[in-house]
Design an enzyme around this catalytic site. Structure first.
Site, mmCIF file in Angstrom:
data_model
loop_
_atom_site.group_PDB
_atom_site.id
_atom_site.type_symbol
_atom_site.label_atom_id
_atom_site.label_comp_id
_atom_site.label_asym_id
_atom_site.label_seq_id
_atom_site.Cartn_x
_atom_site.Cartn_y
_atom_site.Cartn_z
ATOM 1 N N HIS A 72 18.097 40.180 39.822
ATOM 2 C CA HIS A 72 16.850 40.792 39.359
ATOM 3 C C HIS A 72 16.996 41.150 37.880
ATOM 4 C CE1 HIS A 72 13.035 42.818 39.647
ATOM 5 N NE2 HIS A 72 13.560 43.783 38.911
ATOM 6 N N ASN A 88 19.554 30.200 36.248
ATOM 7 C CA ASN A 88 20.597 30.916 36.999
ATOM 8 C C ASN A 88 21.350 29.964 37.922
ATOM 9 O OD1 ASN A 88 20.746 33.966 36.485
ATOM 10 N ND2 ASN A 88 18.549 33.541 36.503
ATOM 11 N N LEU A 101 11.273 36.764 51.897
ATOM 12 C CA LEU A 101 12.050 36.147 52.982
ATOM 13 C C LEU A 101 11.555 36.595 54.347
ATOM 14 C CD1 LEU A 101 15.773 36.376 51.816
ATOM 15 C CD2 LEU A 101 14.113 34.563 51.407
HETATM 16 C C1 GAR Z 1 15.198 35.163 36.299
HETATM 17 O O1 GAR Z 1 14.987 35.973 35.179
HETATM 18 C C2 GAR Z 1 15.432 36.014 37.532
HETATM 19 O O2 GAR Z 1 16.158 37.173 37.265
HETATM 20 C C3 GAR Z 1 14.006 36.343 37.908
HETATM 21 O O3 GAR Z 1 13.312 35.132 37.713
HETATM 22 C C4 GAR Z 1 13.927 34.391 36.658
HETATM 23 C C5 GAR Z 1 14.244 33.001 37.158
HETATM 24 O O4 GAR Z 1 14.726 32.184 36.119
HETATM 25 N N1 GAR Z 1 13.927 36.824 39.255
HETATM 26 C C6 GAR Z 1 13.086 37.782 39.639
HETATM 27 O O5 GAR Z 1 12.283 38.309 38.883
HETATM 28 C C7 GAR Z 1 13.198 38.192 41.083
HETATM 29 N N2 GAR Z 1 12.526 39.432 41.316
HETATM 30 P P1 GAR Z 1 15.534 30.840 36.415
HETATM 31 O O6 GAR Z 1 14.688 30.002 37.378
HETATM 32 O O7 GAR Z 1 15.653 30.170 35.070
HETATM 33 O O8 GAR Z 1 16.868 31.193 36.994
#
Ligand code: GAR
Length: 228
Positions: A122, A26, A106
């Site tokens: 999310h 992301n 946080l």
């Molecule tokens: C992503 O799928 C994000 O939406 C999720 O963790 C992953 C991180 O991937 N976040 C959560 O679950 C927050 N509750 P990334 O490090 O490749 O961006």
């Protein structure tokens, strides 16, 4: 010819701090969005990870973005970690904090200090499959267990609850026969997360998102009002 408001924005780009814990895909979508012009009037000024092994740190380095790791393991207790983390955020003087796969709760004072200036991505359609214990692959495991036919992703402002803040943007993704949590996670990332996170940031950087009575409104282009 730039309007006066456009010129003022150009002078003060939205300063973004991105908090990460893992792969950083992301974060990469935001970096690419800025490079390719999908996100305007914004710059990433700092990447902060709680995990020294996060590949996201490598991505920041490759893009020449200042980064640092604040690991809870390096501090005597949660209070000390919270103070160090808050200091790392404040030093960057961000207008917006983006939680991009950040798996740390946080500090309350940070949420209050940056009200409606922290966003989170999310991997589900909130209010489904969210809240305490729902993160990463677990979200997709639960969605498959329940047998939903549609899932997706949500970008929302962060408040005191877990995944309860005002919703900015959501995108649905179909669940397919034979999906595993890993396959579904990849599809949700590709079709939703990497699309809506840059989109939401661009709207915020261009003054198009307001929060009234706990709900977000997205103003049409030309009716911007940047409050950050
Ligand atoms: C992503 O799928 C994000 O939406 C999720 O963790 C992953 C991180 O991937 N976040 C959560 O679950 C927050 N509750 P990334 O490090 O490749 O961006």
């Amino acid at each position: 010819m730039l309007t006066e408001e456009q010129a003022a924005r150009e002078r003060h780009k939205l300063r973004i701090a991105v908090c990460v814990s893992g792969g950083g895909t992301n974060l990469q979508a935001v970096i690419d969005g800025i490079l390719q012009g999908a996100i305007t009037n914004a710059e990433i000024v700092r990447v902060i990870s709680n995990n020294p092994k996060a590949y996201a740190l490598e991505r920041a380095k490759c893009s020449g973005i200042p980064s640092l790791c604040i690991s809870p393991k390096s501090y005597a207790d949660r209070g000390e970690f919270n103070r160090a983390f808050l200091k790392a955020v404040e030093e960057a003087q961000p207008d917006l904090i983006v939680l991009a796969g950040f798996l740390v709760v946080l500090p309350q004072e940070m949420i209050a200090a940056y009200r409606n200036r922290i966003i989170n991505i999310h991997p589900s359609l909130i209010p489904s499959f969210c809240g305490k214990g729902y993160y990463g692959l677990k979200v997709h495991e639960k969605a498959l267990e329940r047998g939903v036919k549609l899932t997706g992703a949500t970008v929302h402002f962060v408040d005191e609850g877990t995944d309860t803040g005002p919703i900015i943007l959501q995108k649905a993704v179909e669940v397919e026969e034979g999906d595993t949590p890993e396959i579904l996670q990849k599809r949700v990332m590709e079709q939703a997360e990497w699309v809506i996170l840059p989109q939401a940031i661009d709207w915020i950087a261009n003054g198009r998102v307001t929060v009234e009575n706990g709900k977000c409104r997205v103003l049409k282009a030309g009716k911007e009002r940047r409050e950050l």
